[in-house]
Design a protein around this motif. Structure first.
Motif, mmCIF file in Angstrom:
data_model
loop_
_atom_site.group_PDB
_atom_site.id
_atom_site.type_symbol
_atom_site.label_atom_id
_atom_site.label_comp_id
_atom_site.label_asym_id
_atom_site.label_seq_id
_atom_site.Cartn_x
_atom_site.Cartn_y
_atom_site.Cartn_z
ATOM 1 N N ALA A 7 10.627 0.323 56.555
ATOM 2 C CA ALA A 7 10.338 1.445 57.452
ATOM 3 C C ALA A 7 9.230 1.102 58.416
ATOM 4 O O ALA A 7 9.134 1.679 59.480
ATOM 5 C CB ALA A 7 9.935 2.679 56.647
ATOM 6 N N ALA A 8 8.388 0.148 58.042
ATOM 7 C CA ALA A 8 7.206 -0.112 58.833
ATOM 8 C C ALA A 8 7.340 -1.295 59.777
ATOM 9 O O ALA A 8 6.579 -1.417 60.699
ATOM 10 C CB ALA A 8 6.022 -0.353 57.902
ATOM 11 N N GLU A 9 8.272 -2.182 59.544
ATOM 12 C CA GLU A 9 8.362 -3.376 60.350
ATOM 13 C C GLU A 9 9.794 -3.628 60.790
ATOM 14 O O GLU A 9 10.722 -3.497 60.013
ATOM 15 C CB GLU A 9 7.876 -4.584 59.549
ATOM 16 N N PRO A 22 18.649 -3.120 55.091
ATOM 17 C CA PRO A 22 19.716 -2.168 55.432
ATOM 18 C C PRO A 22 19.431 -1.500 56.775
ATOM 19 O O PRO A 22 18.268 -1.298 57.141
ATOM 20 C CB PRO A 22 19.652 -1.143 54.288
ATOM 21 N N LEU A 23 20.491 -1.190 57.486
ATOM 22 C CA LEU A 23 20.352 -0.485 58.752
ATOM 23 C C LEU A 23 20.122 0.986 58.457
ATOM 24 O O LEU A 23 20.841 1.584 57.678
ATOM 25 C CB LEU A 23 21.611 -0.654 59.601
ATOM 26 N N ARG A 24 19.108 1.567 59.045
ATOM 27 C CA ARG A 24 18.819 2.978 58.843
ATOM 28 C C ARG A 24 17.968 3.471 59.995
ATOM 29 O O ARG A 24 17.518 2.684 60.812
ATOM 30 C CB ARG A 24 18.143 3.227 57.510
ATOM 31 N N ALA A 25 17.747 4.751 60.025
ATOM 32 C CA ALA A 25 16.933 5.352 61.079
ATOM 33 C C ALA A 25 15.912 6.268 60.432
ATOM 34 O O ALA A 25 16.123 6.778 59.336
ATOM 35 C CB ALA A 25 17.814 6.152 62.036
ATOM 36 N N PHE A 26 14.789 6.464 61.115
ATOM 37 C CA PHE A 26 13.773 7.384 60.639
ATOM 38 C C PHE A 26 13.029 7.921 61.854
ATOM 39 O O PHE A 26 12.978 7.271 62.899
ATOM 40 C CB PHE A 26 12.814 6.718 59.651
ATOM 41 N N PRO A 27 12.463 9.123 61.735
ATOM 42 C CA PRO A 27 11.735 9.683 62.873
ATOM 43 C C PRO A 27 10.433 8.931 63.113
ATOM 44 O O PRO A 27 9.768 8.497 62.172
ATOM 45 C CB PRO A 27 11.453 11.129 62.464
ATOM 46 N N LEU A 28 10.095 8.782 64.371
ATOM 47 C CA LEU A 28 8.844 8.177 64.788
ATOM 48 C C LEU A 28 8.102 9.202 65.628
ATOM 49 O O LEU A 28 8.576 9.593 66.695
ATOM 50 C CB LEU A 28 9.098 6.913 65.602
ATOM 51 N N LEU A 29 6.964 9.658 65.108
ATOM 52 C CA LEU A 29 6.143 10.607 65.847
ATOM 53 C C LEU A 29 5.126 9.852 66.680
ATOM 54 O O LEU A 29 4.465 8.948 66.190
ATOM 55 C CB LEU A 29 5.376 11.526 64.888
ATOM 56 N N VAL A 72 4.339 7.213 62.084
ATOM 57 C CA VAL A 72 3.441 7.807 63.067
ATOM 58 C C VAL A 72 2.857 6.655 63.860
ATOM 59 O O VAL A 72 2.286 5.722 63.292
ATOM 60 C CB VAL A 72 2.314 8.623 62.403
ATOM 61 N N SER A 73 3.005 6.705 65.182
ATOM 62 C CA SER A 73 2.573 5.619 66.046
ATOM 63 C C SER A 73 1.674 6.160 67.148
ATOM 64 O O SER A 73 1.829 7.309 67.583
ATOM 65 C CB SER A 73 3.806 4.950 66.658
ATOM 66 N N ALA A 74 0.755 5.334 67.603
ATOM 67 C CA ALA A 74 -0.174 5.751 68.658
ATOM 68 C C ALA A 74 0.585 6.114 69.931
ATOM 69 O O ALA A 74 1.451 5.362 70.380
ATOM 70 C CB ALA A 74 -1.177 4.645 68.937
ATOM 71 N N ALA A 75 0.257 7.267 70.488
ATOM 72 C CA ALA A 75 0.877 7.727 71.730
ATOM 73 C C ALA A 75 0.409 6.849 72.880
ATOM 74 O O ALA A 75 -0.764 6.515 72.982
ATOM 75 C CB ALA A 75 0.507 9.181 71.989
ATOM 76 N N THR A 76 1.342 6.486 73.731
ATOM 77 C CA THR A 76 0.998 5.673 74.890
ATOM 78 C C THR A 76 1.019 6.483 76.174
ATOM 79 O O THR A 76 0.535 6.029 77.186
ATOM 80 C CB THR A 76 1.964 4.481 75.033
ATOM 81 N N GLU A 77 1.585 7.671 76.122
ATOM 82 C CA GLU A 77 1.648 8.531 77.307
ATOM 83 C C GLU A 77 1.147 9.920 76.952
ATOM 84 O O GLU A 77 1.423 10.423 75.866
ATOM 85 C CB GLU A 77 3.094 8.646 77.805
ATOM 86 N N MET A 87 9.506 18.518 63.540
ATOM 87 C CA MET A 87 9.899 17.955 62.259
ATOM 88 C C MET A 87 10.355 19.100 61.372
ATOM 89 O O MET A 87 9.877 20.224 61.505
ATOM 90 C CB MET A 87 8.712 17.263 61.590
ATOM 91 N N PHE A 88 11.266 18.798 60.457
ATOM 92 C CA PHE A 88 11.754 19.765 59.480
ATOM 93 C C PHE A 88 11.486 19.151 58.122
ATOM 94 O O PHE A 88 12.064 18.111 57.789
ATOM 95 C CB PHE A 88 13.252 20.010 59.698
ATOM 96 N N VAL A 89 10.563 19.730 57.350
ATOM 97 C CA VAL A 89 10.125 19.148 56.088
ATOM 98 C C VAL A 89 10.401 20.116 54.949
ATOM 99 O O VAL A 89 9.945 21.263 54.979
ATOM 100 C CB VAL A 89 8.611 18.814 56.128
#
Length: 140
Positions: A7-9, A22-29, A72-77, A87-89
């Protein structure tokens, strides 16, 4: 030292001959306050798997809970607070989770409501103003 996860790299990031992931997707905030935003999701039961850089203020945090992944990643814009991200948790009990978050100073955007499809839903804001819907079974 950080823990490495898929998930991280991105694939091939380790530089070695790792087994295929494995191929998968996850949300990136995208967040202006990565550490605070990651801590918010940790209050909702997520566990921090990786942080880059491993010490100091992170630019990236990978989290997971049960089978769910979140980065969660640093915003660039710059963007407007409360923008299009949501998000739906799922939580064990919406009312209890909302009370814990409210006591921690998290802004409440919507009090719990029982939905016709059988879930109880409330809305809060994460530290960057992203809308987060909390849900659990209604009446439970």
């Amino acid at each position: 030292m950080s823990t490495r996860t898929a998930a991280a790299e991105p694939e091939g990031a380790s530089g070695g001959t790792a087994a295929p992931r494995p191929l998968r997707a996850f949300p990136l905030l995208s967040a202006h306050h990565v550490a605070r935003t990651a801590a918010f999701y940790e209050r909702l039961g997520f566990t921090r798997l990786v942080q880059h850089p491993p010490t100091g203020e992170p630019a990236f945090v990978g989290l997971h809970r049960d089978g769910a992944e979140l980065a969660v990643s640093a915003a660039t814009e710059p963007r407007e607070p409360g923008g299009p991200y949501e998000m739906f948790v799922f939580v064990e009990d919406v009312d209890q989770a909302l009370e814990r978050l409210r006591n921690a100073g998290v802004p409440v955007l919507g009090e719990p409501v029982d939905m016709p499809w059988g879930e109880r839903v409330a809305r809060v804001a994460d530290p960057d103003g992203n809308s987060v819907a909390l849900a659990s079974p209604a009446g439970g």
